[in-house]
Design a protein around this motif. Structure first.
Motif, PDB file in Angstrom:
ATOM      1  N   TRP A 140       0.824  -1.204   0.000  1.00  0.00           N
ATOM      2  CA  TRP A 140       0.000   0.000   0.000  1.00  0.00           C
ATOM      3  C   TRP A 140       0.865   1.264   0.000  1.00  0.00           C
ATOM      4  O   TRP A 140       0.645   2.157  -0.808  1.00  0.00           O
ATOM      5  N   THR A 141       1.813   1.358   0.912  1.00  0.00           N
ATOM      6  CA  THR A 141       2.600   2.592   1.002  1.00  0.00           C
ATOM      7  C   THR A 141       3.455   2.825  -0.233  1.00  0.00           C
ATOM      8  O   THR A 141       3.832   3.959  -0.531  1.00  0.00           O
ATOM      9  N   CYS A 147      -3.403   4.287  -2.228  1.00  0.00           N
ATOM     10  CA  CYS A 147      -3.636   4.971  -0.951  1.00  0.00           C
ATOM     11  C   CYS A 147      -4.640   6.106  -1.109  1.00  0.00           C
ATOM     12  O   CYS A 147      -5.517   6.294  -0.257  1.00  0.00           O
ATOM     13  N   ARG A 148      -4.512   6.873  -2.194  1.00  0.00           N
ATOM     14  CA  ARG A 148      -5.444   7.982  -2.418  1.00  0.00           C
ATOM     15  C   ARG A 148      -6.871   7.474  -2.553  1.00  0.00           C
ATOM     16  O   ARG A 148      -7.811   8.097  -2.040  1.00  0.00           O
ATOM     17  N   GLU A 149      -7.046   6.373  -3.236  1.00  0.00           N
ATOM     18  CA  GLU A 149      -8.387   5.820  -3.427  1.00  0.00           C
ATOM     19  C   GLU A 149      -9.020   5.392  -2.109  1.00  0.00           C
ATOM     20  O   GLU A 149     -10.251   5.398  -1.975  1.00  0.00           O
ATOM     21  N   ALA A 150      -8.192   4.998  -1.146  1.00  0.00           N
ATOM     22  CA  ALA A 150      -8.697   4.592   0.172  1.00  0.00           C
ATOM     23  C   ALA A 150      -8.619   5.723   1.188  1.00  0.00           C
ATOM     24  O   ALA A 150      -8.831   5.496   2.384  1.00  0.00           O
ATOM     25  N   GLY A 155       1.276  11.432   2.560  1.00  0.00           N
ATOM     26  CA  GLY A 155       2.558  11.300   3.237  1.00  0.00           C
ATOM     27  C   GLY A 155       2.648  10.150   4.212  1.00  0.00           C
ATOM     28  O   GLY A 155       3.664  10.012   4.908  1.00  0.00           O
ATOM     29  N   ALA A 156       1.619   9.311   4.287  1.00  0.00           N
ATOM     30  CA  ALA A 156       1.676   8.155   5.188  1.00  0.00           C
ATOM     31  C   ALA A 156       2.818   7.238   4.770  1.00  0.00           C
ATOM     32  O   ALA A 156       2.964   6.905   3.591  1.00  0.00           O
TER      33      ALA A 156
END
Length: 379
Positions: A140-141, A147-150, A155-156
């Motif tokens: 994911w990272t 990540c944007r979709e979720a 910046g995570a």
């Protein structure tokens, strides 16, 4: 409870929806999926709750702070134990935030799931959760679009489960949670950075480790299995580490005290636990505690670690910790925080119900006193 948390919400609709959601989580509903929670709240479909969890304006971390204060207020004790553990949430598909094929202790095998790391607080008064963190794998990272979709915050970065645990321990101590001990299983106990973190926070620990874990004695390292095996038969004692569902949990224990290389007021311990019915089944622990701490005290802390297992079972069975139908980062944190809050309220009410049974024989006004004292918590 309403007075504690409603100020977190700017709009009246969100406040009302929050209380409805908590009531639904604590209701005697057989299976608490989104449709059944909505039906309990009088809605024709889950859209209102889905909006509340995913798009309404409120901060789950603020509610987490309220949860921690509530638990500490009712269960806090100077000898409290902070317990770290994780649990898996089985999922289908690839859209739920943090999901991938990974090991789930819940299933006992590798499954398509999310994994959450949790911090529980336990004392003689009871136990409940005070913090949570979603484990976000590198799959994911390393994928910003996913990540944007979720709705993962910009910046995570990747953090291991142990790093998440350290952050939660620091938050609890900085918030003033009264605790003396930290307990965890071998995933966390074998990490020297977590042990160092606990020591720097001024806490003691009793942490499980693998049998091949090495400890320093002087200028040499020794496997904990070897140290425990070398203990004479006379050092093994039968002790209970607390009450279980079938009564006291008895095991055979041995404990080897070691000096601390830098702090003479502390002792390190290597502990072995042998199953009475299966003597070849041995578990190993490392401990750090002040001089004067007894093996019986360490065994008691080890027994407290099981509180988080019971907590997972209760929170999933009674407060819908695992039956959620949200996919986003905000949705996960909001639902899980509300679920833990519902579980904490039920835990406190249960403890007070036990208290009133003790009060009733001696006073005809005891039940009234109990209801008056508990009225603050009813939603």
């Amino acid at each position: 409870m309403a007075g504690r948390i409603c100020w977190r919400f700017r709009r009246l609709e969100a406040k009302e929806r929050c209380l409805l959601y908590l009531k639904a989580l604590m209701a005697p509903i057989e299976r608490k999926n989104s449709w059944q929670l909505a039906e309990f709240a009088g809605d024709t479909d889950p859209s209102n709750f889905q909006h509340f969890l995913n798009r309404a304006c409120w901060e789950a971390d603020g509610l987490r702070n309220d949860l921690r204060r509530y638990v500490v207020e009712h269960l806090g004790d100077p000898d409290g134990v902070l317990i770290v553990d994780e649990t898996g949430f089985l999922k289908k598909g690839t859209k739920s935030v943090g999901v991938q094929r990974q090991y789930s202790g819940t299933a006992g095998r590798t499954e398509n799931c999310q994994v959450g790391v949790f911090l529980a607080y336990a004392s003689a008064k009871g136990h409940a959760f005070i913090d949570r963190a979603l484990y976000l794998p590198k799959s994911w990272t390393d994928n910003p679009q996913r990540c944007r979709e979720a709705w993962v915050p910009e910046g995570a970065e990747f953090a291991t489960k142990i790093q998440l645990a350290r952050r939660m321990l620091k938050r609890a101590v900085q918030a003033g949670a009264p605790a003396r001990w930290v307990a965890a299983d071998a995933l966390y106990g074998t990490d020297h950075r977590l042990r160092h973190c606990v020591e720097e926070l001024g806490l003691n620990y009793v942490l499980a480790v693998q049998k091949d874990h090495a400890v320093w004695i002087g200028q040499k390292t020794h496997r904990v299995e070897t140290l425990v095996t070398q203990q004479g038969a006379e050092t093994w004692r039968i002790l209970s580490c607390g009450e279980g569902s079938k009564g006291p949990r008895f095991y055979r224990w041995t404990a080897l005290a070691l000096g601390h290389p830098e702090k003479p007021h502390l002792r390190r311990w290597v502990i072995g636990r042998r199953n009475l019915g299966e003597p070849d089944k041995v578990a190993y622990f490392l401990a750090l505690a002040p001089v004067g701490t007894t093996p019986e005290q360490l065994v008691g802390v080890i027994g407290r670690r099981w509180a988080i297992e019971q907590g997972f079972q209760d929170a999933k069975g009674e407060a819908d910790l695992d039956q959620y139908e949200v996919r986003t980062w905000h949705g996960w944190y909001r639902h899980v925080t509300l679920s833990l809050l519902a579980h904490a309220v039920m835990t406190v009410l249960r403890a007070q119900a036990i208290d009133v049974k003790k009060m009733l024989p001696g006073s005809s006004g005891s039940l009234y006193t109990f209801k008056k004292r508990c009225g603050f918590y009813y939603l």
